[in-house]
Design a protein around this motif. Structure first.
Motif, PDB file in Angstrom:
ATOM      1  N   ILE A 131       0.860  -1.192   0.000  1.00 59.76           N
ATOM      2  CA  ILE A 131       0.000   0.000   0.000  1.00 59.76           C
ATOM      3  C   ILE A 131       0.888   1.230   0.000  1.00 59.76           C
ATOM      4  O   ILE A 131       1.920   1.275   0.684  1.00 59.76           O
ATOM      5  N   THR A 154       0.306  -7.602  -5.484  1.00 61.34           N
ATOM      6  CA  THR A 154      -0.884  -6.752  -5.519  1.00 61.34           C
ATOM      7  C   THR A 154      -0.535  -5.397  -4.914  1.00 61.34           C
ATOM      8  O   THR A 154       0.132  -5.333  -3.881  1.00 61.34           O
ATOM      9  N   ILE A 211      -1.935  -1.386  -3.813  1.00 58.77           N
ATOM     10  CA  ILE A 211      -3.027  -0.458  -3.481  1.00 58.77           C
ATOM     11  C   ILE A 211      -2.452   0.959  -3.500  1.00 58.77           C
ATOM     12  O   ILE A 211      -1.401   1.207  -2.914  1.00 58.77           O
ATOM     13  N   VAL A 259      -0.609   0.495 -10.201  1.00 58.08           N
ATOM     14  CA  VAL A 259      -1.559   0.351  -9.091  1.00 58.08           C
ATOM     15  C   VAL A 259      -2.712  -0.554  -9.535  1.00 58.08           C
ATOM     16  O   VAL A 259      -3.374  -0.273 -10.525  1.00 58.08           O
ATOM     17  N   ASP A 260      -2.956  -1.630  -8.773  1.00 58.90           N
ATOM     18  CA  ASP A 260      -4.099  -2.511  -9.061  1.00 58.90           C
ATOM     19  C   ASP A 260      -5.392  -1.943  -8.511  1.00 58.90           C
ATOM     20  O   ASP A 260      -6.431  -2.011  -9.153  1.00 58.90           O
ATOM     21  N   ILE A 261      -5.324  -1.474  -7.285  1.00 61.73           N
ATOM     22  CA  ILE A 261      -6.508  -1.018  -6.549  1.00 61.73           C
ATOM     23  C   ILE A 261      -6.332   0.464  -6.231  1.00 61.73           C
ATOM     24  O   ILE A 261      -5.703   0.836  -5.244  1.00 61.73           O
ATOM     25  N   PRO A 262      -6.865   1.342  -7.088  1.00 59.82           N
ATOM     26  CA  PRO A 262      -6.762   2.781  -6.802  1.00 59.82           C
ATOM     27  C   PRO A 262      -7.914   3.213  -5.901  1.00 59.82           C
ATOM     28  O   PRO A 262      -9.066   2.875  -6.153  1.00 59.82           O
ATOM     29  N   ILE A 263      -7.598   3.937  -4.845  1.00 57.25           N
ATOM     30  CA  ILE A 263      -8.618   4.448  -3.922  1.00 57.25           C
ATOM     31  C   ILE A 263      -8.520   5.972  -3.942  1.00 57.25           C
ATOM     32  O   ILE A 263      -7.474   6.532  -3.622  1.00 57.25           O
TER      33      ILE A 263
END
Lengths: 152, 152, 152, 152
Positions: free
Chosen positions: B36, B57, B59, B74-78
């Motif tokens: 992350i 993975t 984030i 980035v796999d999981i952009p928040i």
């Protein structure tokens, strides 16, 4: 890149809403989209469970500062530490929202989503001008997938 | 569940810091941990690139409200929409942090991490009482993995 | 418009730091500036008490969602509900900061302030490159007032 | 301690809503309460103007990180730097809210307020179950003042 679809709704729900959320989660996963939600119980847990059992990926944006609060079907727990404010992160991150049942927390999320220009598809939720009411989980997910948008 | 390890550091860095961050990202992935970070350039991009190329993975907790700002690894952009405040989400979510190079933004993240009781392992960063200085990416990641903690 | 000056520092402090913060608060008020701080105990309470007893105005940006948490010398309690993240609001709002004593929370505030380009004047606090160390409360407040800036 | 009353509503409004907000602000001040709002234009500016011209105190919780964005009738500008998330600070801090006109942003604020258990008095705004509709500014402010609550 995979679509990210938000599911919003109450943390305590009746069986009908739970079943609807479970079905929504499964359909999101089968359409290769990522599910984002508040990571706790009720609608959030049902949707995550449905998505996981269909092989999908689930993100839970938690209100507190401890990732252990996530329901057991969350792959990616995010400890926002913002209380109710975490809802804005769900709405900023998702390209569209599905609202299921819910009370005032869901109402505020619907308001933020519409204010942010994100489409909201409703299943047994607030009848607000701007919410696209759907008759089934299938209709709601289909309408989002068919919007033909991909996030860039 | 997989460990989540945070990488913090500047968005503009020299080649040495970039290479270190790339190596850190790769080692995080090889140890089956999730990375992350802040999701932008410099140290963040290098660490994500390293993790992705090692099959991991990633984030990215972004400062703005648009997921398209994330670096391509980035796999999981928040999309937190909180500006600098997004750093607290990284620290709340990670079980340990690796700080690489960096200026005042990294300093504030180190302060928050130590205030929150999260261990910080340093690679060429601020020499602050509380930061565990490491001589190499390998040493920093090994020390986190060997802490033997799993998040519950 | 009146200057807004931030005071940052620990919630548990020794008598020397308490007295310094009290003196800083009084000088801020005597210079017709508004005091902003985190609204709780220790340095925050001492500074608010000093400002109130000198006829000034005090703002407390609280970490929780309940204004009743403010110390009794806060005129304007703001319930941010953001935990440690409330520190960024203090830094965004103040035109300059005075850091007194403090541990890691103060360190993170110093980092955010310097990252945001706000000057930080230190009294017995972290010896960080960028912090302007001062020998007395009088010197710190004078340096801010003499900066001759007014917010527009 | 003085009551803190929140006023929420749109940043672009018609003359009727502007006049109502101006009247609400004046009545809040005449009842020795402090006005808190989002600090920008439209309903927010009208309410602040009304309060200032009646000798009251006004707080503006701004979405950005620059206090210069506040309308000229704000005494205490707070630069939250949270975008729409700043609305939660208004709701946490106020003991009751008056909603005037408004679109989706106001809807989300109403939802958050009701979720937080804060009473919402409405003047030409969303007709939501939970909002106490009022016929005039006088009725709305009277109902809050007569609630006989003081914050502790």
């Amino acid at each position: 890149m995979n679509k990210i679809i938000g599911v919003i709704g109450g943390s305590s729900v009746d069986q009908t809403a739970y079943d609807t959320a479970y079905e929504v989660g499964g359909l999101i996963a089968k359409n290769d989209a990522i599910l984002i939600c508040g990571g706790l119980g009720g609608v959030m847990e049902a949707a995550c469970k449905g998505a996981k059992e269909a092989g999908g990926t689930t993100i839970g944006i938690l209100p507190g500062s401890y990732i252990g609060d996530a329901n057991p079907y969350v792959d990616i727990p995010i400890a926002a530490g913002l209380g109710h404010g975490r809802n804005l992160i769900i709405i900023n991150t998702a390209e569209a929202l599905i609202a299921i049942s819910g009370r005032f927390g869901t109402l505020s999320e619907i308001g933020f989503a519409l204010q942010s220009g994100k489409p909201v598809f409703g299943l047994g939720t607030w009848d607000i001008d701007g919410v696209i009411a759907c008759a089934s989980a299938q209709e709601a997910v289909d309408k989002i997938i068919r919007r033909g948008e991909s996030r860039i």
